[in-house]
Motif scaffolding. Structure first.
Motif, PDB file in Angstrom:
ATOM      1  N   GLY A  50       0.801  -1.224   0.000  1.00 14.24           N
ATOM      2  CA  GLY A  50       0.000   0.000   0.000  1.00 14.24           C
ATOM      3  C   GLY A  50       0.823   1.258   0.000  1.00 14.24           C
ATOM      4  N   ARG A  51       1.989   1.259  -0.671  1.00 16.82           N
ATOM      5  CA  ARG A  51       2.846   2.438  -0.691  1.00 16.82           C
ATOM      6  C   ARG A  51       3.042   2.945  -2.123  1.00 16.82           C
ATOM      7  NH1 ARG A  51       1.589   1.891   3.717  1.00 16.82           N
ATOM      8  NH2 ARG A  51       2.768   2.084   5.630  1.00 16.82           N
ATOM      9  N   GLY A  52       1.977   2.974  -2.875  1.00 15.86           N
ATOM     10  CA  GLY A  52       2.047   3.554  -4.221  1.00 15.86           C
ATOM     11  C   GLY A  52       2.157   2.507  -5.306  1.00 15.86           C
ATOM     12  N   MET A  53       1.796   2.937  -6.538  1.00 10.81           N
ATOM     13  CA  MET A  53       1.774   2.017  -7.673  1.00 10.81           C
ATOM     14  C   MET A  53       3.165   1.548  -8.068  1.00 10.81           C
ATOM     15  SD  MET A  53      -1.275   1.431  -8.066  1.00 10.81           S
ATOM     16  CE  MET A  53      -1.307   0.450  -9.539  1.00 10.81           C
ATOM     17  N   GLY A  54       4.199   2.283  -7.726  1.00  8.95           N
ATOM     18  CA  GLY A  54       5.568   1.883  -8.049  1.00  8.95           C
ATOM     19  C   GLY A  54       5.984   0.636  -7.297  1.00  8.95           C
ATOM     20  N   SER A  55       5.334   0.341  -6.184  1.00  7.53           N
ATOM     21  CA  SER A  55       5.706  -0.816  -5.379  1.00  7.53           C
ATOM     22  C   SER A  55       5.052  -2.103  -5.856  1.00  7.53           C
ATOM     23  CB  SER A  55       5.324  -0.583  -3.919  1.00  7.53           C
ATOM     24  OG  SER A  55       3.918  -0.616  -3.785  1.00  7.53           O
ATOM     25  N   ARG A  59      -2.601   0.868  -4.310  1.00  5.53           N
ATOM     26  CA  ARG A  59      -4.047   0.906  -4.476  1.00  5.53           C
ATOM     27  C   ARG A  59      -4.782  -0.125  -3.613  1.00  5.53           C
ATOM     28  NH1 ARG A  59      -7.311  -0.089  -9.953  1.00  5.53           N
ATOM     29  NH2 ARG A  59      -9.271  -0.440  -8.899  1.00  5.53           N
ATOM     30  N   THR A  60      -5.036  -1.354  -4.109  1.00  4.52           N
ATOM     31  CA  THR A  60      -5.796  -2.331  -3.315  1.00  4.52           C
ATOM     32  C   THR A  60      -4.890  -3.133  -2.390  1.00  4.52           C
ATOM     33  OG1 THR A  60      -5.602  -3.906  -5.122  1.00  4.52           O
ATOM     34  CG2 THR A  60      -7.625  -2.601  -5.016  1.00  4.52           C
ATOM     35  N   ALA A  61      -3.597  -2.926  -2.452  1.00  2.00           N
ATOM     36  CA  ALA A  61      -2.620  -3.556  -1.556  1.00  2.00           C
ATOM     37  C   ALA A  61      -2.707  -5.075  -1.577  1.00  2.00           C
ATOM     38  CB  ALA A  61      -2.791  -3.022  -0.137  1.00  2.00           C
ATOM     39  N   GLY A  62      -2.994  -5.671  -2.722  1.00  3.96           N
ATOM     40  CA  GLY A  62      -3.019  -7.118  -2.869  1.00  3.96           C
ATOM     41  C   GLY A  62      -4.269  -7.777  -2.319  1.00  3.96           C
ATOM     42  N   ALA A  63      -5.264  -6.979  -1.877  1.00  3.34           N
ATOM     43  CA  ALA A  63      -6.472  -7.546  -1.281  1.00  3.34           C
ATOM     44  C   ALA A  63      -7.607  -7.662  -2.288  1.00  3.34           C
ATOM     45  CB  ALA A  63      -6.926  -6.692  -0.105  1.00  3.34           C
ATOM     46  N   GLY A  64      -7.366  -7.395  -3.556  1.00  5.90           N
ATOM     47  CA  GLY A  64      -8.419  -7.502  -4.559  1.00  5.90           C
ATOM     48  C   GLY A  64      -9.337  -6.292  -4.520  1.00  5.90           C
ATOM     49  N   ASN A  65     -10.551  -6.443  -5.025  1.00  3.82           N
ATOM     50  CA  ASN A  65     -11.478  -5.320  -5.111  1.00  3.82           C
ATOM     51  C   ASN A  65     -12.645  -5.457  -4.143  1.00  3.82           C
ATOM     52  OD1 ASN A  65     -10.112  -4.087  -7.264  1.00  3.82           O
ATOM     53  ND2 ASN A  65     -11.019  -5.546  -8.678  1.00  3.82           N
ATOM     54  N   LYS A  66     -12.933  -4.423  -3.450  1.00  2.00           N
ATOM     55  CA  LYS A  66     -14.138  -4.239  -2.624  1.00  2.00           C
ATOM     56  C   LYS A  66     -14.551  -5.461  -1.801  1.00  2.00           C
ATOM     57  CE  LYS A  66     -16.234  -0.808  -5.678  1.00  2.00           C
ATOM     58  NZ  LYS A  66     -17.446  -0.553  -6.472  1.00  2.00           N
TER      59      LYS A  66
END
Length: 177
Positions: A50-55, A59-66
């Motif tokens: 969860g530290r930016g798209m460069g990492s 965004r969703t930090a590997g947890a998928g969507n909603k």
């Protein structure tokens, strides 16, 4: 019209080809306190989620969507099926469990012939010789087989046939609390 460069940006290699291996250096490095370092690949950097798209994990930090599973602090309880009636509650109940039932450790008379004549056989002695597994359960002596030696047997319970065969062999039995 200019001809396209067939070599590409990475030199003479084509797509799918690997770099040629570099020859191993002949000179051996000497290790001193100044140049000590862990072997390659043994130390891995911690993933900062969860530290930016460069990492790659922004965004969703590997947890998928909603949804419930993507939220912080989510932990589903055991057997939860998303609100559907869980399997362990859909199955019918069968049988009865007696809360006052007593399970005995069973010993047959034929097994007690290993003890010498005149011996006092107690639940502790049976436990020590491996006839009884759990020391906490009461011991019941059953009349399977014949008793050939004269023994004084102490146990929590006896069957009627066991009592008869013990007295017939000249031994005694005592019910212990």
């Amino acid at each position: 019209m200019a001809k396209k460069n067939s070599r590409g940006p990475r030199g003479a290699r084509k797509r799918g080809q690997h770099k040629p291996a570099k020859p191993a250096s002949k000179a051996r490095r000497s290790f001193t306190l100044a140049n000590l370092q862990p072997p390659a690949g043994s130390r891995k950097k911690k993933v900062r989620v969860g530290r930016g798209m460069g990492s790659k994990l922004g965004r969703t930090a590997g947890a998928g969507n909603k949804g419930q599973k993507s939220r912080r602090g989510y932990s589903r309880r055991r057997g939860f099926e998303g609100g559907q009636m869980p399997l362990h509650r859909r199955m019918p109940k069968r049988g009865f469990h007696n809360p006052f039932g007593v399970t005995y450790e069973v010993v047959n008379l034929a097994e007690l012939n290993v003890f010498p004549a005149g011996e006092t056989v107690t639940p502790e002695l049976l436990r020590a010789h491996g006839f009884v597994r759990r020391a906490t359960d009461p011991v019941k002596v059953l009349g399977d087989g014949q008793l050939t030696t004269k023994l004084a047997i102490h146990a929590q319970a006896f069957s009627a046939s066991a009592k008869e065969k013990i007295t017939k062999a000249g031994g005694t039995f005592e019910v212990v609390a």
